[in-house]
Structure formats: C-alpha cells, structure tokens
Write a protein that holds these residues in place. Sequence first.
Motif, short mmCIF file in Angstrom:
data_model
loop_
_atom_site.label_atom_id
_atom_site.label_comp_id
_atom_site.label_asym_id
_atom_site.label_seq_id
_atom_site.Cartn_x
_atom_site.Cartn_y
_atom_site.Cartn_z
N GLY A 74 8.25 -21.02 -6.17
CA GLY A 74 7.10 -20.86 -6.90
C GLY A 74 6.61 -19.53 -7.03
O GLY A 74 7.04 -18.51 -6.83
N ASN A 75 5.21 -19.58 -7.67
CA ASN A 75 4.70 -18.10 -8.21
C ASN A 75 4.29 -17.61 -6.86
O ASN A 75 4.09 -17.78 -5.61
N VAL A 76 4.22 -15.84 -7.06
CA VAL A 76 4.06 -15.06 -5.90
C VAL A 76 3.03 -14.13 -6.49
O VAL A 76 2.90 -13.47 -7.56
N ASP A 77 2.07 -13.73 -5.52
CA ASP A 77 1.08 -12.92 -5.92
C ASP A 77 1.37 -11.35 -5.24
O ASP A 77 1.89 -11.33 -4.23
N LEU A 78 1.50 -10.43 -6.04
CA LEU A 78 1.94 -9.12 -5.66
C LEU A 78 0.72 -8.10 -5.78
O LEU A 78 0.22 -8.02 -6.96
N ILE A 79 0.23 -7.36 -5.02
CA ILE A 79 -0.93 -6.65 -4.88
C ILE A 79 -0.47 -5.24 -4.61
O ILE A 79 0.08 -5.00 -3.38
N LEU A 80 -0.70 -4.31 -5.37
CA LEU A 80 -0.51 -2.94 -5.31
C LEU A 80 -1.77 -2.06 -5.01
O LEU A 80 -2.82 -2.31 -6.03
N VAL A 81 -1.82 -1.24 -3.98
CA VAL A 81 -2.91 -0.23 -3.89
C VAL A 81 -2.16 1.09 -3.81
O VAL A 81 -1.31 1.25 -2.88
N THR A 82 -2.56 1.63 -4.76
CA THR A 82 -2.04 3.09 -4.74
C THR A 82 -3.15 4.26 -5.20
O THR A 82 -4.09 3.94 -5.39
N SER A 83 -2.38 5.49 -5.49
CA SER A 83 -3.63 6.35 -5.96
C SER A 83 -3.03 7.40 -6.96
O SER A 83 -1.97 7.26 -7.07
N ALA A 84 -3.90 8.18 -7.64
CA ALA A 84 -3.75 8.99 -8.60
C ALA A 84 -4.04 10.58 -8.27
O ALA A 84 -5.13 10.45 -7.61
N GLU A 85 -3.66 11.63 -8.89
CA GLU A 85 -4.03 12.75 -8.71
C GLU A 85 -5.48 13.27 -9.34
O GLU A 85 -6.07 13.94 -8.77
N ASP A 86 -5.51 12.53 -10.36
CA ASP A 86 -6.70 12.82 -11.49
C ASP A 86 -6.93 11.84 -12.20
O ASP A 86 -6.05 10.83 -12.28
N ILE A 87 -8.01 11.91 -12.87
CA ILE A 87 -8.34 10.86 -13.70
C ILE A 87 -7.27 10.47 -14.99
O ILE A 87 -7.18 9.44 -15.48
N TYR A 88 -6.58 11.55 -15.40
CA TYR A 88 -5.82 11.44 -16.69
C TYR A 88 -4.55 10.67 -15.93
O TYR A 88 -3.99 10.05 -16.77
N GLN A 89 -4.04 10.99 -14.85
CA GLN A 89 -2.78 10.44 -14.33
C GLN A 89 -3.16 8.93 -14.05
O GLN A 89 -2.36 7.94 -14.33
N GLU A 90 -4.36 8.60 -13.62
CA GLU A 90 -4.74 7.35 -13.49
C GLU A 90 -4.68 6.42 -14.76
O GLU A 90 -4.48 5.28 -14.68
N GLN A 91 -5.32 7.08 -15.61
CA GLN A 91 -5.22 6.49 -17.03
C GLN A 91 -3.75 6.16 -17.80
O GLN A 91 -3.61 4.98 -18.26
N VAL A 100 0.80 -0.99 -0.04
CA VAL A 100 -0.03 -0.01 0.13
C VAL A 100 0.86 1.27 0.12
O VAL A 100 1.60 1.55 1.10
N ASP A 101 0.68 2.04 -0.97
CA ASP A 101 1.53 3.20 -1.33
C ASP A 101 1.01 4.14 -2.16
O ASP A 101 0.96 4.03 -3.46
N PRO A 102 0.43 5.39 -1.60
CA PRO A 102 -0.21 6.28 -2.55
C PRO A 102 0.59 6.85 -3.46
O PRO A 102 0.04 7.60 -4.42
N PHE A 103 1.91 6.81 -3.38
CA PHE A 103 2.99 7.50 -4.32
C PHE A 103 3.73 6.54 -5.38
O PHE A 103 4.73 6.76 -5.48
N ILE A 104 2.97 5.73 -6.01
CA ILE A 104 3.62 5.19 -7.11
C ILE A 104 3.13 5.49 -8.38
O ILE A 104 2.30 5.09 -8.96
N ARG A 105 3.37 6.82 -8.51
CA ARG A 105 2.77 7.70 -9.73
C ARG A 105 3.74 8.08 -10.90
O ARG A 105 3.64 7.76 -11.82
N LEU A 106 4.97 8.75 -10.26
CA LEU A 106 5.87 9.35 -11.09
C LEU A 106 6.63 8.35 -11.85
O LEU A 106 6.57 7.21 -11.15
N GLU A 107 7.54 8.81 -12.80
CA GLU A 107 8.22 7.59 -13.50
C GLU A 107 9.29 7.04 -12.43
O GLU A 107 9.57 6.00 -12.42
N TYR A 108 10.05 8.03 -11.80
CA TYR A 108 10.87 7.59 -10.82
C TYR A 108 10.23 6.84 -9.76
O TYR A 108 11.18 5.69 -9.19
N GLN A 109 9.10 6.81 -9.25
CA GLN A 109 8.38 6.11 -8.18
C GLN A 109 7.94 4.76 -8.60
O GLN A 109 8.08 3.67 -7.98
N ILE A 110 7.86 4.65 -10.11
CA ILE A 110 7.45 3.40 -10.66
C ILE A 110 8.56 2.54 -10.67
O ILE A 110 8.72 1.19 -10.56
#
Length: 695
Positions: free
Chosen positions: A599-616, A574-584
């Motif tokens: 074996g296989n690993v499940d990786l779940i990320l919960v983050t947020s965006a500033e607006d709908i355009y950044q989310e896209q 859980v990290d709200p700031f996986i947005r910008l290129e360097y953060q990714i």
Amino acid sequence: METFEQKALDVFSEIVINKSFVHKAGFGSRAIPTYVREWIISHYLDNSTELTEAARQKIAGFVQKYVPDKSQKETIKNQLFEQMEVQFLDNFSVYVNLEKGDRYLNIPFLDENTAFTVPQIVQDNEMLLSSGLWGVGKLYYVPKNDDNPRGQIWMREFRPFQLANMDLEYFRECRKSFSTQEWIDFLISSMGFNYKLYSERQKILLVCRLIPMVEPRYNLVELAPKGTGKSFVFENMSRYVAVRSGAISPAVLFFNDSRKTPGLITRYDSVVIDEAQKVKADTSGELTALLKSYLEAGRFARGSASSINAEAGLVMLANIDLDQNKRPLNEQVGLFRVFPNFLRETAFIDRFSGLLPGWDLPRIGKDTPSKTIGLKGDIFGEILHSLRSDISYRDYVKTNMELQNCDDMRDSKAVEAGATGLLKILFPDQDPSEEEFYLYCANPALELRQRVRDELCKLDREYIPVTFSSKIPDDFQQGHRLVSYADPDMMPSPPGAQSVSESISPQDEEEAEVLQYFGAIEAPTAEVEEETKVKENINELTAKTINIREGEKGYSYENLFGPYLKGAKKIYVVDPFIRLEYQIRNFLSFVEIINIESGNVDLILVTSAEDIYQEQDMTMKFKEIYHNLQKHNINFVYRFDPNIHDRSIKLDNGWTIYPGRGLDIFQKPESKYELSTVDQAKRKCRETQIIFQKS
C-alpha cells in the motif's frame, strides 16, 4: 593513587602519562594511534599531572588544525590544486625506486604515493625510509608543465613528533624499584588496559602479545572471539609494527619486484595479519611457499632479489566461535580446520612459536581502558624495539631453563624464544628468582608452544602427542592431557555456538566509543565476498553498528537499509545535505528500495539549503519528484530546516537508523562508464558508521 603509580612517577617522571587522558582529550573518531595521541597530550600538559581545560582546548585546537577528518580529503586536494599550502598530521613514508632513479613520498591521508620531498627531510628523518613516521607535513602542489609532465605534491617541511631520550640501562635500573606484581600492573596499564579487570593468568596472556615486539622472529597466533581487543596492542603500541588485513600479496609482504622495493617483513619488527580466517592465498601458491621459507630460515628470495634476510615476527589474529561453555567450537576437531586451506598446512602451522588462547580473555567493556599511570606509548614502543637486539637475555634462558619431553628442535627453540621475550619484558634487569623465572617466563612460553603442538597432532597423524614440562610445572602442565588425531568426518555435531558477531547496542555511547577504540566493533574488510558480508553484517534485523572503512566495497542502500524498511508505512528522513544533483540522485536511489507492495507509503524529508537561491532551486526539483512519486504510491513531503545537523531515518515499524554521513556514503566513480554507477555494491565507500536502533 596505586603504589606502582607513585613509583612510576618517582622513577620515570616525564615519560609516563595518565592513560585515561586519551579518552578525555576529545580526539573524536580521528584515526591516529594511541602513542601519537599521547604525544600530542603530553605536549600540552605544561608539566601538569592533570588534564586541565586549558590543555584540552589546546589539544582540540591542534586536532582541528592538523588532524583533518577523512571526509576532507578532496577539500584539501582542491586547496593544493588552487596553490594553497596545507599542513596536517599523517604517517608519512618514503620509498626509493632505483630503476627510475627517484624517491617517492607516501601520504596515506590523500591516498597519494608519488609525491616528492626534499632530500634534507629524508636525511634528518631516516625512519621515513623504514616503518614511516608520524608528523606534521607542510605540502604544496607543483602543477604540470614542460619540465614536469604531471602534477606532483611536494613536502617542503616536516615536523615529526619527538621522542624523549630513554636510556635502556636506566630503564633496567628502574625495574628494581617495583615488585613483580607492581611491574606487571604497570605494564598492563602502559598497554592501555585496566589491570583491575584481569586475573594474574590473564595479565600474562596480555603481556604475551608483546613478545613479537621484543624477540626477533617470534611468530604468534591468537585465536579469540570478536571483542577481546586482539589487534589493539599491535595497532597502538609501536611504530615498528605493521597491521594488515584482507588480501596479502607476496609483493606487499616480501618484495615488490616491479618497484624494486622491500616489503613489510624487512621494514618492521612485527607484521600482523588481522582477520586471518578471511585471508585468501594467491592462486600460484607463491605466498605460502615464501611464508614457509621465511618462517623457517628468516630469509627469502623473490624475483630479482636473490636472498633477503629479515628479523620480523609474523603475528596472525583470527576470530573463532565459542560454544555455550565459552570454549572454542572446534576445539576437539582442531582450531585451524576453519582456516583457509593454505593456513591449515601443518608444515606452516609448525613454524609458529606459540598459540595464544584469546578465548580466555574477557570481552572489551566500558571499564576496560586504563585509568592509571603508564609509560607513554612511543616510549614503550622504543624500549621494546631496543630490547630486541640484546642477546644476553637468550644466554640467561639457555643457562637457567630446564625442560622435559621437549626434544624436538622447533619445540625447544620456540619455548626458548618465548621465555626470552617474557624475560625482557618482565625482568629487564635479569634478576628474577628461580620460581619467578618459571612462573612468569618459562611456563607461559611452554604453554604457548604446547598449544601449537596439540593442534598439529589433531590435524596430522605424523605428529606424536607429547606433554612438555618444566622444572617447576604449573597448573596447565599438570592438567594437560595428550591429544590425538581427530577425523573431522567422525566428529559429532558441535553444540550451539555463542554469537560472537553480536553487535553492541549503541544506547550506551560511552561503551560504544570504548569498544570501537579497542577494535571490538569490527568492520568488514574490502576483500570479503559481498554475499558473506551481507549475510554476516546486514540481513539480521538486530540493533547493531556497522563500521564502513574508506574504500570498502559491497554495500548498497538495498542491503544496508532494505530489510529495515519492510513494513514501514511512514519514513521520516532527516539529512541536511540533499542539495546537490548527485545528493538528490542518492535520495532517489534510496526511494527506489522502499517497499510499496502493501500500500501507500508516506515519505517525509527534512533538509536544508545554503541560501534562499539554492532553496528555490531545490523546491523546483522536489516538486517534480513529488509528482513522479505520486504515480508509485509514495506520498512525498519535504521541508527546509536551517538548524538541523544530525542525520537519521525513522520508521514507523519501530526502527531508527543513524547513518553518520546520511546517504552520502559512496566515493565518486573514477569514470561515468563504470559498472559501479549502476550497481552500488561495486562502488567504493567513504568511511562512516551506521547505527540501527530499535525503539
């Protein structure tokens, strides 16, 4: 209310404060000393003895406006760059470079040491030229042009925190209103400790930490396990004390020949070297030679400075291990044998006035902070500073103290200096009874020097064992046994050591905050080798807290998180700031250390965006990451949640990690071709705290 509290309110009035207010006022993790915090609190108390909600809101408003978090450094620099005026609280200082014919302003918060301030500010605040001064500075930026070849920050206005006038004679007179025990309890409270938790002997040991602040050139060593609050008093009691750790150079301590500026020794009453067991000497040996010369004579010469006199005392604080009986692990063979080679020289150790047995003090706990009335920190610091120059106390000690078997000049001078310092602190009116003088002044000073002498005898056959005694000996003197040289090769293996680096469980948030406040949760320093740092602080899978300081190196996702990720089949980030290129890219670096061998690993990320355009935009990138990770047996799932704020990494192997800044713990590299761009351990970190908790 205790008796001493009522007396303190009656005689000292507005220069005392309830010490518990510091913990209730809501300063958070802001890195400002206690005496500055107390000044801010008292400024908004409105003559009230209680911290009202209105006062709390005003204090919170001041902190929000003038005390920025370190993470805002680049934001503030950008505001200056865009020609905006900024104001914030900092420990400003000014140094003069005669060779270049200019004065430069040092702004620690911005890591800036070539700023400019108008001459009138320096004239009105001379402390800027010595130990520095806390206050609110109004800054603006002058961009480079033909007349100004480089951009420069200017300070237009400066508002220092104001000190109440304190008449030293009135202070001495006020002492008469207290009994000796009441006065000691009042001093312990003024230092920030809960007097109820300490025995009479332990209270005197705490007071002994103040001797270098009142007695010129009193040099003290304190050895103790982690978590006893060794450095707290020195960092928070007085602006006349400088605390440093890590690499200590001759230029920093004594004289910077390239800048032609004096070092810390000439600008402060006391210079404290914390984590002394990790200090590394310069290869030339110059630091050791200068230290021995200064500690002996109070003067030194370096470079173009032929002879400089100073009155600062040197304090060295070091961590030691304890055995199962809570005694120093190397007590028989010599406590200083674990120190770096240059600190083990007997000629160097002999120049110290006292060795304070910090192992006799209790660890810091949630009940340690003072909850009673004490002198305001800035006032107390000013009083201690003013008492340094009064020579009448030394005359009193010479006239009234009688010692036996203390004929060596260094021994007698050290005991005399220690007794003088304690007399200034405990009996500023110079009116103790003979029994009180020996019990509270002479005997503690004698014990401190006796411990130095004993350690010298263990290290060098040249020193003859001796037992000092006073006219009215105490239990320590009566129970003292002569020591002899201890050959380390002939000593038996020591019993198992107590784990003094054991971290504090974060489950009790109040206690964790108190421990960090007193410096009991200690962060590794930048000068420690990466191997040692990883071994001591990271590789053990225990519930713990790691505090990373601004600019520190040696950390990577691999050595921080790697051991805890082993065996995890599901990783929930859980990290709200996986947005910008360097953060990714930071996120991908984290993914790189996931163990997929079993074996296989499940990786779940919960983050947020500033607006709908950044989310896209982020969705497109995450889809690409999803397809790539499928090739490496990692099933990547992501979702957006606009309400999240806190960061966490939860693992199905039972561990939960709370990284204060999430994965954004590194400073931006100065160049894209630095090795640190490919090796995280070589990158400078941003200040943060990481908590590891077992579910």
